[in-house]
Structure formats: structure tokens, C-alpha cells
Write a protein that holds these residues in place. Structure first.
Motif, mmCIF file in Angstrom:
data_model
loop_
_atom_site.group_PDB
_atom_site.id
_atom_site.type_symbol
_atom_site.label_atom_id
_atom_site.label_comp_id
_atom_site.label_asym_id
_atom_site.label_seq_id
_atom_site.Cartn_x
_atom_site.Cartn_y
_atom_site.Cartn_z
ATOM 1 N N THR A 94 0.828 -1.204 0.000
ATOM 2 C CA THR A 94 0.000 0.000 0.000
ATOM 3 C C THR A 94 0.861 1.252 0.000
ATOM 4 O O THR A 94 0.586 2.227 -0.717
ATOM 5 C CB THR A 94 -0.946 0.007 1.211
ATOM 6 O OG1 THR A 94 -1.754 -1.172 1.187
ATOM 7 C CG2 THR A 94 -1.842 1.231 1.203
ATOM 8 N N GLU A 95 1.910 1.254 0.818
ATOM 9 C CA GLU A 95 2.829 2.389 0.861
ATOM 10 C C GLU A 95 3.553 2.546 -0.473
ATOM 11 O O GLU A 95 3.720 3.674 -0.975
ATOM 12 C CB GLU A 95 3.862 2.195 1.969
ATOM 13 C CG GLU A 95 3.298 2.088 3.367
ATOM 14 C CD GLU A 95 4.304 1.546 4.357
ATOM 15 O OE1 GLU A 95 4.083 1.740 5.554
ATOM 16 O OE2 GLU A 95 5.302 0.923 3.954
ATOM 17 N N MET A 96 4.003 1.435 -1.024
ATOM 18 C CA MET A 96 4.717 1.480 -2.296
ATOM 19 C C MET A 96 3.838 2.093 -3.384
ATOM 20 O O MET A 96 4.260 2.986 -4.133
ATOM 21 C CB MET A 96 5.160 0.075 -2.699
ATOM 22 C CG MET A 96 6.187 -0.548 -1.763
ATOM 23 S SD MET A 96 6.386 -2.328 -2.045
ATOM 24 C CE MET A 96 7.068 -2.337 -3.732
ATOM 25 N N THR A 97 2.601 1.626 -3.455
ATOM 26 C CA THR A 97 1.668 2.141 -4.459
ATOM 27 C C THR A 97 1.426 3.629 -4.261
ATOM 28 O O THR A 97 1.425 4.414 -5.223
ATOM 29 C CB THR A 97 0.340 1.368 -4.387
ATOM 30 O OG1 THR A 97 0.587 -0.012 -4.646
ATOM 31 C CG2 THR A 97 -0.659 1.904 -5.397
ATOM 32 N N ALA A 98 1.231 4.041 -3.010
ATOM 33 C CA ALA A 98 0.968 5.456 -2.723
ATOM 34 C C ALA A 98 2.137 6.331 -3.153
ATOM 35 O O ALA A 98 1.947 7.389 -3.774
ATOM 36 C CB ALA A 98 0.678 5.644 -1.243
ATOM 37 N N ASP A 99 3.361 5.925 -2.839
ATOM 38 C CA ASP A 99 4.522 6.740 -3.196
ATOM 39 C C ASP A 99 4.767 6.755 -4.701
ATOM 40 O O ASP A 99 5.122 7.794 -5.280
ATOM 41 C CB ASP A 99 5.766 6.246 -2.456
ATOM 42 C CG ASP A 99 5.840 6.796 -1.038
ATOM 43 O OD1 ASP A 99 4.882 7.477 -0.614
ATOM 44 O OD2 ASP A 99 6.851 6.552 -0.359
ATOM 45 N N LEU A 100 4.585 5.620 -5.346
ATOM 46 C CA LEU A 100 4.778 5.577 -6.797
ATOM 47 C C LEU A 100 3.720 6.418 -7.510
ATOM 48 O O LEU A 100 4.028 7.143 -8.468
ATOM 49 C CB LEU A 100 4.740 4.132 -7.288
ATOM 50 C CG LEU A 100 5.946 3.272 -6.866
ATOM 51 C CD1 LEU A 100 5.693 1.805 -7.166
ATOM 52 C CD2 LEU A 100 7.211 3.739 -7.574
ATOM 53 N N GLU A 101 2.484 6.363 -7.040
ATOM 54 C CA GLU A 101 1.436 7.194 -7.637
ATOM 55 C C GLU A 101 1.698 8.669 -7.368
ATOM 56 O O GLU A 101 1.439 9.529 -8.227
ATOM 57 C CB GLU A 101 0.071 6.788 -7.097
ATOM 58 C CG GLU A 101 -0.411 5.439 -7.637
ATOM 59 C CD GLU A 101 -1.760 5.026 -7.071
ATOM 60 O OE1 GLU A 101 -2.170 5.616 -6.038
ATOM 61 O OE2 GLU A 101 -2.389 4.118 -7.651
ATOM 62 N N ALA A 102 2.219 8.984 -6.178
ATOM 63 C CA ALA A 102 2.538 10.373 -5.859
ATOM 64 C C ALA A 102 3.611 10.915 -6.796
ATOM 65 O O ALA A 102 3.515 12.045 -7.284
ATOM 66 C CB ALA A 102 3.001 10.492 -4.411
ATOM 67 N N MET A 103 4.631 10.110 -7.065
ATOM 68 C CA MET A 103 5.693 10.556 -7.962
ATOM 69 C C MET A 103 5.184 10.667 -9.393
ATOM 70 O O MET A 103 5.586 11.569 -10.136
ATOM 71 C CB MET A 103 6.878 9.595 -7.887
ATOM 72 C CG MET A 103 7.555 9.536 -6.526
ATOM 73 S SD MET A 103 7.862 11.166 -5.795
ATOM 74 C CE MET A 103 8.861 11.936 -7.054
ATOM 75 N N ARG A 104 4.301 9.781 -9.784
ATOM 76 C CA ARG A 104 3.680 9.882 -11.113
ATOM 77 C C ARG A 104 2.912 11.203 -11.242
ATOM 78 O O ARG A 104 2.987 11.892 -12.255
ATOM 79 C CB ARG A 104 2.725 8.723 -11.336
ATOM 80 C CG ARG A 104 3.399 7.415 -11.684
ATOM 81 C CD ARG A 104 3.915 7.485 -13.096
ATOM 82 N NE ARG A 104 4.413 6.195 -13.548
ATOM 83 C CZ ARG A 104 5.416 6.072 -14.404
ATOM 84 N NH1 ARG A 104 6.021 7.134 -14.872
ATOM 85 N NH2 ARG A 104 5.807 4.877 -14.796
ATOM 86 N N GLY A 105 2.180 11.550 -10.196
ATOM 87 C CA GLY A 105 1.406 12.779 -10.233
ATOM 88 C C GLY A 105 2.267 14.023 -10.209
ATOM 89 O O GLY A 105 1.925 15.044 -10.809
ATOM 90 N N ALA A 106 3.408 13.936 -9.508
ATOM 91 C CA ALA A 106 4.282 15.101 -9.381
ATOM 92 C C ALA A 106 5.095 15.355 -10.647
ATOM 93 O O ALA A 106 5.463 16.494 -10.937
ATOM 94 C CB ALA A 106 5.225 14.908 -8.193
ATOM 95 N N ALA A 107 5.404 14.316 -11.390
ATOM 96 C CA ALA A 107 6.237 14.453 -12.592
ATOM 97 C C ALA A 107 5.743 13.466 -13.639
ATOM 98 O O ALA A 107 6.387 12.438 -13.910
ATOM 99 C CB ALA A 107 7.703 14.206 -12.251
#
Length: 464
Positions: free
Chosen positions: A341-354
Motif C-alpha cells: 500500500t505504501e509502495m503504491t501510494a509513493d509511486l502514484e505520488a511521484m507519477r502525479g508530481a512528474a
């Protein structure tokens, strides 16, 4: 005013004093005037920071490190029974105190906020510590990671508020009696200690039952495990429950999260009014952590608009999407995420940021038991990256489990269509990444082990 030293804690000895949880307690005790000593397996910046506070820190574990006049020995659940300092404590008749009991003693007489949940504890606790400090309330805090601003994970403040992470991994959060508690999410993890979701629910119910009469539980209205926990607690008449999240039924409703590069603008509806503030980390996951912090502060009686402004001063925690540097147009970012869950959240956050950048991940699985239970989901999460490097499992406190290796994750990732490279020798990772990275890429080192050490090495290799 904050209290002084707890009884029998004036000369503590910490086994594993450099750990995130242990070091925080040691720092607060040192700041309160205790003669702190302890040992750790290796030198670190944490050891140096403890010495700067007057603590004695030995490297390595040996019976001789324990002073005969120590008033107690503080341990975590990771310390094994055959540790020579623990054996020596038994010989000398020195009381052994679990880390959670030591932390509970530090909170006595203060208005405690305890932050619990399977993910997001460190970030949310940090947001509260920063906001309350910004408002001049001078809180004490104990956090599982170093704040970017103050650069420390713990502080003894003169105010009457104590903010602490409440760790569910070994049920140690049952020791606390907070005025306000936060539950960010409830999922199955820590498989060496919990066999089922029913055991997890029982544990969180016990935690909620420790909130002082008339106190408040702040809990998400979105995550299924938390919703189930809320339904189980509705009959607890001494408890006020405040929900937050995207759900239309939430008491503090998240109206909108707008990405602004590596920050987010968050608008909530609270008591029928709209309130907008900035969070200096990307992604909905972190925005919701900030909303939980806001709701907890309001439960203590702090005006919401003051808290919202102060939360904007939060600049992050080390290892929580921490920018390590940029070389030749390649940014290297560090993430502590180790649960799917944490991995998905951080990867999605980075996708959204860049959204235009390629995302390269260096992932180090943490614990054999977690990999055994969640390896497939970890691999599926890595499918969100453009390419991944997967290292061997970081064992931490565990012995190997036959047949459990990183191959479980790699196979699942490839089955999900991910581009994955297995790397057994961690020292070769900088060269591997240098051969993959191009200008504009993001490199994310991810995991709860020593994968964090690779960030500076990758940057150095890229510069060459």
C-alpha cells in the motif's frame, strides 16, 4: 510545564540505542537530565547526535558496556534474549523496561496524541510536531524518522502536549493513554505477530479503548479496515469518534487535492466551512495524513485556521519521498515504503508530481515474513514504475525462511508486465542505474532497510 524524569529512569541503558524508536526516547531522557548510555551495532549520525546530548554510546554489544549502577535497561522487541548486555542485566538484577513502557512514562502528566495505523505514522506525527511547534505550543515529540527542518526525531518541550508514534507491530501501542488518537488505516502486516485481520482488529480495539474517557479518536472514513474498526467501536460510550477523508459522510471531508509539483493544495470541509492549505509533499496519501493531523489538533481545541497555516510549514521527513539530489537532470529520491500500500501510494505520488518523467525504482524488500505474505502485491506495485531493480531481502531482526527470496516479488512484477532486474550485489546498483538513467528521469530508492545508503552513491556515479 512538562514533567521531569520518570522514576527509575535517571540512569538508563539502551540496547540498540541507534534505532528510530529507541533513540527518540533516549534523546528526550537526556534532555530531561538523565545520564543516558547504550549500545548499537554500528556508528551512525544518530549515535553522534546522542553523544552531543551527553549520552555514552558504545558500538557493538558486550556485557562490559552495561554500567553496574544503571537503573534500568531499555529494550525493543528486536533485542534477542541472548544479547550479552541483557544477560548481564539479569545477573546484576537491573530491571528491564520495554521501549513502549519507557515512552509511556515520558507521556505521564501530558496531553498525549498517539498516531497509529499500518502506514503513515511517521509523516502524520511529524506534521503535528511541526505545526504545534510553529504555533508556539512547544510540544514534546517522539517520531520514527528525522524531521527535515529540526533534523531530529525527538524533542523535550516545555509545553503540555506530547505527540508520539504508536507502533502496532508488537502491540506496544496498548501501553499508551492518549487524549487524542489517530488511526490512519488498518491492514494486515507484521505477520510474525499477527495471524489474521481479526487479531489486527482486536489489537486496534484495545488501543482505542486506552483513550482517556472523553477523549477523541480521529479515524479515516475511506479505508475498509478503518471503517470496520469504527463500526466495532460505536458502542464505546466514553469515546468521541471524528472521521476524515473523501467519503461524503466524513466529519472532516476532503473536498479537493490539487497537485502543485512536489507539493499539494488541500481543501477540506470542516463544520460546514471550506479551508484550504498547502502540504509540502506530493500525493493524496500525504494530503490525507495532513487532514488527520488537522482533525487531531482541532480535537485538542486548537483553531482549525491556525493549524492549517502551521501545517504548511512542514517540509518533510527523511526517507519519506526525500529528495537526495539531482545530477545531469536525474533526480534521486528516497522512500521508506516497504508495504504494498505504501509502495503504491509513493509511486502514484511521484507519477502525479512528474507525469512526463520516467520512474526508475531500486527496491529492497524488508523482512522474510512480510515478503512471504505480501511478495505478490509488492511485485504488482512495482508495475507502476517504468523499470525496477530488486535487491535481496533485508532481514532486519528475522532469520531466513526457506524458499522465501526476492524471486517472489520479481516473478509477480514480471507477470504484471513490469520491467524488473534482479541485483544480488547491492554495491553494483549505482552502475546499473547509471546505465539505465537518462536526463529527466526520477530514481526512487525504496525500502525500510539500508537501501537508503544507495542514494548518495547513485548521485556520485551519475556525476561521473
Amino acid at each position: 510545564m512538562a514533567p521531569g524524569l520518570p522514576t527509575a529512569m535517571d540512569r538508563p541503558h539502551f540496547i540498540g540505542i541507534g534505532g528510530a524508536g529507541m533513540s527518540g526516547i533516549a534523546k528526550i531522557l537526556a534532555q530531561r537530565g538523565a545520564r543516558v548510555a547504550g549500545s548499537d551495532s554500528r556508528e551512525s549520525a544518530t549515535a553522534e547526535s546522542l553523544r552531543a546530548l551527553g549520552a555514552t554510546v558504545h558500538i557493538g554489544h558486550a556485557a562490559g558496556h552495561l554500567a553496574d549502577d544503571s537503573t534500568c535497561v531499555v529494550v525493543s522487541s528486536a533485542i534477542r534474549a541472548d544479547n550479552p548486555e541483557l544477560v548481564r542485566a539479569a545477573e546484576l538484577g537491573i530491571p528491564v523496561v520495554h521501549r513502549s513502557d519507557a515512552l509511556a512514562s515520558l507521556m505521564e502528566g501530558l496531553r498525549a496524541i498517539a498516531v497509529a495505523g499500518t502506514h503513515g505514522k511517521t509523516t502524520t506525527t511529524s506534521m503535528l510536531a511541526v505545526a504545534l511547534t510553529e504555533l508556539g505550543l512547544d510540544p514534546s515529540y517522539a517520531i520514527g524518522g528525522d524531521l527535515e527542518g529540526p533534523g531530529t526525531n525527538a524533542r523535550h518541550g516545555a509545553g503540555d502536549i506530547f505527540v508520539a508514534e504508536a507502533d502496532e507491530s508488537d502491540r506496544s501501542f496498548h501501553k499508551y493513554d492518549p487524549e487524542v488518537a489517530i488511526v490512519l488505516n488498518v491492514e494486515l502486516d507484521h505477520h510474525a505477530n499477527y495471524a489474521s485481520m481479526d487479531e489486527i482488529y482486536d489489537s486496534f480495539e484495545t488501543f482505542a479503548g486506552k483513550i482517556v474517557p472523553g477523549g477523541t479518536l480521529v479515524i479515516t472514513a475511506d479505508q475498509p479496515g478503518a471503517v470496520e474498526l469504527t463500526s466495532r467501536l460505536r458502542d464505546l460510550s466514553t469515546l468521541k469518534i471524528v472521521t476524515y477523508g473523501d467519503s461524503p459522510s466524513a466529519d472532516v471531508r476532503v473536498h479537493k487535492v490539487t497537485p502543485r509539483g512536489l507539493t499539494s493544495e488541500v481543501t477540506v470541509v470542516l463544520d460546514g466551512r471550506y479551508l484550504t492549505f498547502t502540504v509540502s509533499v506530493p500525493g493524496r496519501h500525504y494530503a490525507h495524513n495532513a487532514v488527520a493531523a488537522l482533525a487531531a489538533g482541532v480535537a485538542l481545541g486548537i483553531p482549525a485556521h491556525n493549524l492549517a497555516s502551521a501545517l504548511g510549514k512542514y517540509t518533510g521527513v527523511k526517507r519519506r519521498l526525500q529528495l537526495k539530489g539531482e545530477v545531469n537532470g536525474v533526480q534521486v529520491i528516497d522512500s521508506y515504503a516497504h508495504h504494498p500500500t505504501e509502495m503504491t501510494a509513493d509511486l502514484e505520488a511521484m507519477r502525479g508530481a512528474a507525469s512526463d518523467a520516467r520512474l526508475l525504482v531500486v527496491f529492497q524488500p524488508h523482512l522474510f515474513s512480510r515478503t512471504q505474505e505480501l511478495g505478490t502485491e509488492m511485485g504488482q506495485a512495482l508495475a507502476l514504475a517504468d523499470a525496477s531493480v530488486v535487491l535481496d531481502i533485508y532481514p532486519a531482526r528475522e532469520d531466513p525462511i526457506p524458499g522465501i527470496t526476492s524471486a517472489l516479488i520479481i516473478d509477480a512484477a514480471r507477470a504484471a508486465g513490469a520491467d524488473v532486474t534482479a541485483v544480488a550485489d547491492k554495491a553494483t546498483v549505482p552502475d546499473v542505474i547509471a546505465g539505465m538513467a537518462k536526463q529527466g528521469d526520477l530514481v526512487l530508492t525504496m525500502g525500510a532497510g539500508d537501501v537508503t545508503d544507495l542514494g548518495p552513491q547513485i548521485l556520485a556515479r551519475l556525476s561521473n
